[in-house]
Design a protein around this motif. Structure first.
Motif, mmCIF file in Angstrom:
data_model
loop_
_atom_site.group_PDB
_atom_site.id
_atom_site.type_symbol
_atom_site.label_atom_id
_atom_site.label_comp_id
_atom_site.label_asym_id
_atom_site.label_seq_id
_atom_site.Cartn_x
_atom_site.Cartn_y
_atom_site.Cartn_z
ATOM 1 N N SER A 73 0.837 -1.199 0.000
ATOM 2 C CA SER A 73 0.000 0.000 0.000
ATOM 3 C C SER A 73 0.875 1.253 0.000
ATOM 4 N N PRO A 74 1.443 1.627 -1.156
ATOM 5 C CA PRO A 74 2.353 2.770 -1.207
ATOM 6 C C PRO A 74 1.619 4.095 -1.014
ATOM 7 N N SER A 75 2.340 5.070 -0.481
ATOM 8 C CA SER A 75 1.783 6.414 -0.314
ATOM 9 C C SER A 75 1.837 7.208 -1.613
ATOM 10 N N GLY A 76 2.637 6.739 -2.556
ATOM 11 C CA GLY A 76 2.784 7.405 -3.847
ATOM 12 C C GLY A 76 3.753 6.629 -4.709
ATOM 13 N N ASP A 77 3.968 7.092 -5.931
ATOM 14 C CA ASP A 77 4.854 6.377 -6.846
ATOM 15 C C ASP A 77 6.323 6.506 -6.473
ATOM 16 N N ASP A 78 6.636 7.312 -5.475
ATOM 17 C CA ASP A 78 8.017 7.499 -5.020
ATOM 18 C C ASP A 78 8.252 6.887 -3.639
ATOM 19 N N ASP A 79 7.355 6.023 -3.192
ATOM 20 C CA ASP A 79 7.460 5.431 -1.857
ATOM 21 C C ASP A 79 8.571 4.382 -1.833
ATOM 22 N N GLU A 80 9.606 4.636 -1.028
ATOM 23 C CA GLU A 80 10.734 3.718 -0.922
ATOM 24 C C GLU A 80 10.436 2.521 -0.030
ATOM 25 N N SER A 81 9.391 2.603 0.774
ATOM 26 C CA SER A 81 9.146 1.578 1.787
ATOM 27 C C SER A 81 7.983 0.652 1.447
ATOM 28 N N ALA A 82 7.367 0.827 0.280
ATOM 29 C CA ALA A 82 6.247 -0.029 -0.117
ATOM 30 C C ALA A 82 6.325 -0.293 -1.611
ATOM 31 N N PHE A 83 5.663 -1.368 -2.046
ATOM 32 C CA PHE A 83 5.689 -1.752 -3.447
ATOM 33 C C PHE A 83 4.737 -0.864 -4.248
ATOM 34 N N VAL A 84 5.259 -0.269 -5.313
ATOM 35 C CA VAL A 84 4.461 0.619 -6.167
ATOM 36 C C VAL A 84 3.766 -0.181 -7.265
ATOM 37 N N SER A 85 4.537 -0.852 -8.098
ATOM 38 C CA SER A 85 3.984 -1.704 -9.162
ATOM 39 C C SER A 85 5.058 -2.710 -9.536
ATOM 40 N N VAL A 86 4.834 -3.967 -9.161
ATOM 41 C CA VAL A 86 5.874 -4.992 -9.276
ATOM 42 C C VAL A 86 5.683 -5.794 -10.557
ATOM 43 N N GLN A 87 6.770 -5.933 -11.295
ATOM 44 C CA GLN A 87 6.771 -6.670 -12.560
ATOM 45 C C GLN A 87 7.311 -8.083 -12.408
ATOM 46 N N SER A 88 8.187 -8.296 -11.416
ATOM 47 C CA SER A 88 8.857 -9.590 -11.310
ATOM 48 C C SER A 88 9.210 -9.891 -9.861
ATOM 49 N N ILE A 89 9.096 -11.173 -9.504
ATOM 50 C CA ILE A 89 9.554 -11.642 -8.196
ATOM 51 C C ILE A 89 10.374 -12.911 -8.437
ATOM 52 N N VAL A 90 11.521 -13.023 -7.763
ATOM 53 C CA VAL A 90 12.436 -14.136 -8.019
ATOM 54 C C VAL A 90 13.036 -14.631 -6.712
ATOM 55 N N VAL A 91 12.960 -15.940 -6.492
ATOM 56 C CA VAL A 91 13.640 -16.572 -5.360
ATOM 57 C C VAL A 91 15.091 -16.821 -5.751
ATOM 58 N N ASP A 92 16.027 -16.346 -4.933
ATOM 59 C CA ASP A 92 17.440 -16.460 -5.275
ATOM 60 C C ASP A 92 18.019 -17.790 -4.781
ATOM 61 N N PRO A 93 19.294 -18.083 -5.091
ATOM 62 C CA PRO A 93 19.886 -19.358 -4.661
ATOM 63 C C PRO A 93 19.940 -19.564 -3.155
ATOM 64 N N ALA A 94 19.811 -18.474 -2.377
ATOM 65 C CA ALA A 94 19.803 -18.596 -0.916
ATOM 66 C C ALA A 94 18.386 -18.707 -0.371
ATOM 67 N N ASP A 95 17.410 -18.899 -1.237
ATOM 68 C CA ASP A 95 16.003 -19.051 -0.862
ATOM 69 C C ASP A 95 15.431 -17.803 -0.206
ATOM 70 N N ARG A 96 15.796 -16.645 -0.769
ATOM 71 C CA ARG A 96 15.185 -15.375 -0.385
ATOM 72 C C ARG A 96 14.360 -14.881 -1.569
ATOM 73 N N LEU A 97 13.282 -14.171 -1.292
ATOM 74 C CA LEU A 97 12.457 -13.624 -2.363
ATOM 75 C C LEU A 97 12.855 -12.186 -2.640
ATOM 76 N N TRP A 98 13.186 -11.908 -3.902
ATOM 77 C CA TRP A 98 13.510 -10.550 -4.330
ATOM 78 C C TRP A 98 12.356 -9.997 -5.154
ATOM 79 N N VAL A 99 11.973 -8.773 -4.852
ATOM 80 C CA VAL A 99 10.854 -8.104 -5.508
ATOM 81 C C VAL A 99 11.395 -6.957 -6.361
ATOM 82 N N LEU A 100 11.100 -6.989 -7.645
ATOM 83 C CA LEU A 100 11.563 -5.950 -8.569
ATOM 84 C C LEU A 100 10.410 -4.977 -8.815
#
Length: 373
Positions: A73-100
């Motif tokens: 729930s971002p406060s705006g399109d410049d919100d550094e602490s919330a997701f604005v509009s995500v195109q891709s999510i990828v689990v890395d080799p260490a089993d962490r989820l990265w959100v682009l």
């Protein structure tokens, strides 16, 4: 009068395909990634649908906001602490989820703070790192599309991201995960650019795939550049392709990460890997050295074997624009089919998509690439 077509042959499917989840309401998904323990994550970019949360986990047959609604729930399109509009999510080799996070709803110009790469610890379901891209990395026109990780490089690993902007510079973004530093490579190199008529006319469901946002609009070429991305099993080459192209390319990862090299030196390591048989926006690799590509024009997924042979993995009428793929530890290749080409912007202003959108999987004899120490 008898029907002479009663026994006419129809398009023949190939391979095995299983429905994992049917999206019977809500926005269209693009990305999918599966954790080492089998957790399934998806995302919904803000392309015009009503998006309540842009990142989700599939739990008990439902898409649930992940890691929580507040982070979606971002406060705006410049919100550094919330997701604005995500195109891709990828689990890395260490089993962490990265959100682009594109920071670009409706493909609008980005604002500083919006485009970012966010790491979530899957053991605690909490954000543990946020890399906000500076303006020199995420341009006003940038559309961050997909990402892959090599944790065997440097102190904490390297991420590679495609910029698929349809009205600006295309290229590859390299990220040092330890420092958060990022830099652009292959800036508008021909291999990162969309091909347009008369060099290429995309055909999906038997019709030209062109941008036509209203009934009276003049059709325009689909212009999305560098999109699909994958790292070779040995980590030596980064593979990528524009959405609007039937060729795929590779470049030296040593060159991409070496900041002492100029762009011409990096470009000198680019190889045109030939015709993959279709346009499409998804690439993926497995630990056996196979490289998978979505074939959006053929409702299919193809694979390039280590010897260079290209084969069909699966062809099925339900693969209406296969988008993102994820090789999982359970021996399956997961893929979203989201009818991207039926959106109103490509159909004269009329939304031709029909529920359900699908998350599917097909069996393969390999596992994920895990480039880590």
């Amino acid at each position: 009068m008898t029907d002479s077509t009663a026994d006419a042959q129809t398009d023949r499917p190939y391979g095995e395909l299983e429905v994992v989840h049917a999206f019977t309401s809500g926005p269209m998904p693009t990305g999918v990634s599966v954790s080492h323990t089998g957790r399934v994550f998806v995302n919904f970019p803000k392309w015009g649908d009503d998006v309540e949360f842009t990142v989700a986990e599939i739990r008990d047959g439902q898409a649930v906001a992940y890691p929580d609604q507040a982070t979606n729930s971002p406060s705006g399109d410049d919100d550094e602490s919330a997701f604005v509009s995500v195109q891709s999510i990828v689990v890395d080799p260490a089993d962490r989820l990265w959100v682009l996070d594109t920071g670009s709803p409706l493909f609008q110009p980005t604002k500083p703070g919006g485009p970012k790469l966010v790491c979530i610890d899957l053991t605690t379901d909490t954000v543990v790192q946020t890399i906000v891209f500076p303006r020199e990395t995420a341009l006003e026109t940038t559309y961050l599309n997909d990402v892959r990780f090599d944790l065997s490089r440097g102190e904490a690993g390297i991420a590679y991201i495609t910029d698929s902007a349809d009205s600006g510079e295309n290229g590859i973004i390299v990220v040092d995960l330890a420092t958060g530093d990022s830099w652009r490579r292959l800036r508008d190199h021909p291999s990162t650019k969309a091909q347009v008529p008369p060099d290429l006319l995309l055909m999906v469901e038997g019709r030209p795939f062109l941008t036509k946002e209203s009934p009276d609009a003049e059709p325009q070429p689909v212009a999305m550049g560098s999109d699909g991305i994958a790292i070779s099993a040995d980590g030596a080459r980064l593979w990528y392709c524009p959405l609007a192209a039937r060729h795929w390319y590779s470049v030296s990862t040593d060159a991409l990460v070496d900041r002492s090299l100029d762009d011409d030196a990096v470009a000198a390591t680019v190889v045109d890997e030939g015709d993959k048989g279709s346009a499409g926006d998804g690439l993926e690799t497995d630990d056996a050295g196979n490289l998978y590509a979505t074939a959006g024009e053929q409702n299919a997924i193809v694979v390039r074997r280590p010897d260079g042979a290209i084969e069909t993995v699966v062809h099925d009428e339900r693969l209406l624009w296969p988008d993102t793929m994820s090789v999982a530890a359970d021996g399956h290749l997961y893929v979203t089919a989201n009818q991207l080409h039926r959106q109103a912007r490509y159909a004269g202003g009329v939304d031709e998509r029909r529920y359900p959108y699908l998350l599917l999987r097909t069996p393969i004899e390999a596992g994920p690439v895990r480039l880590t120490r």
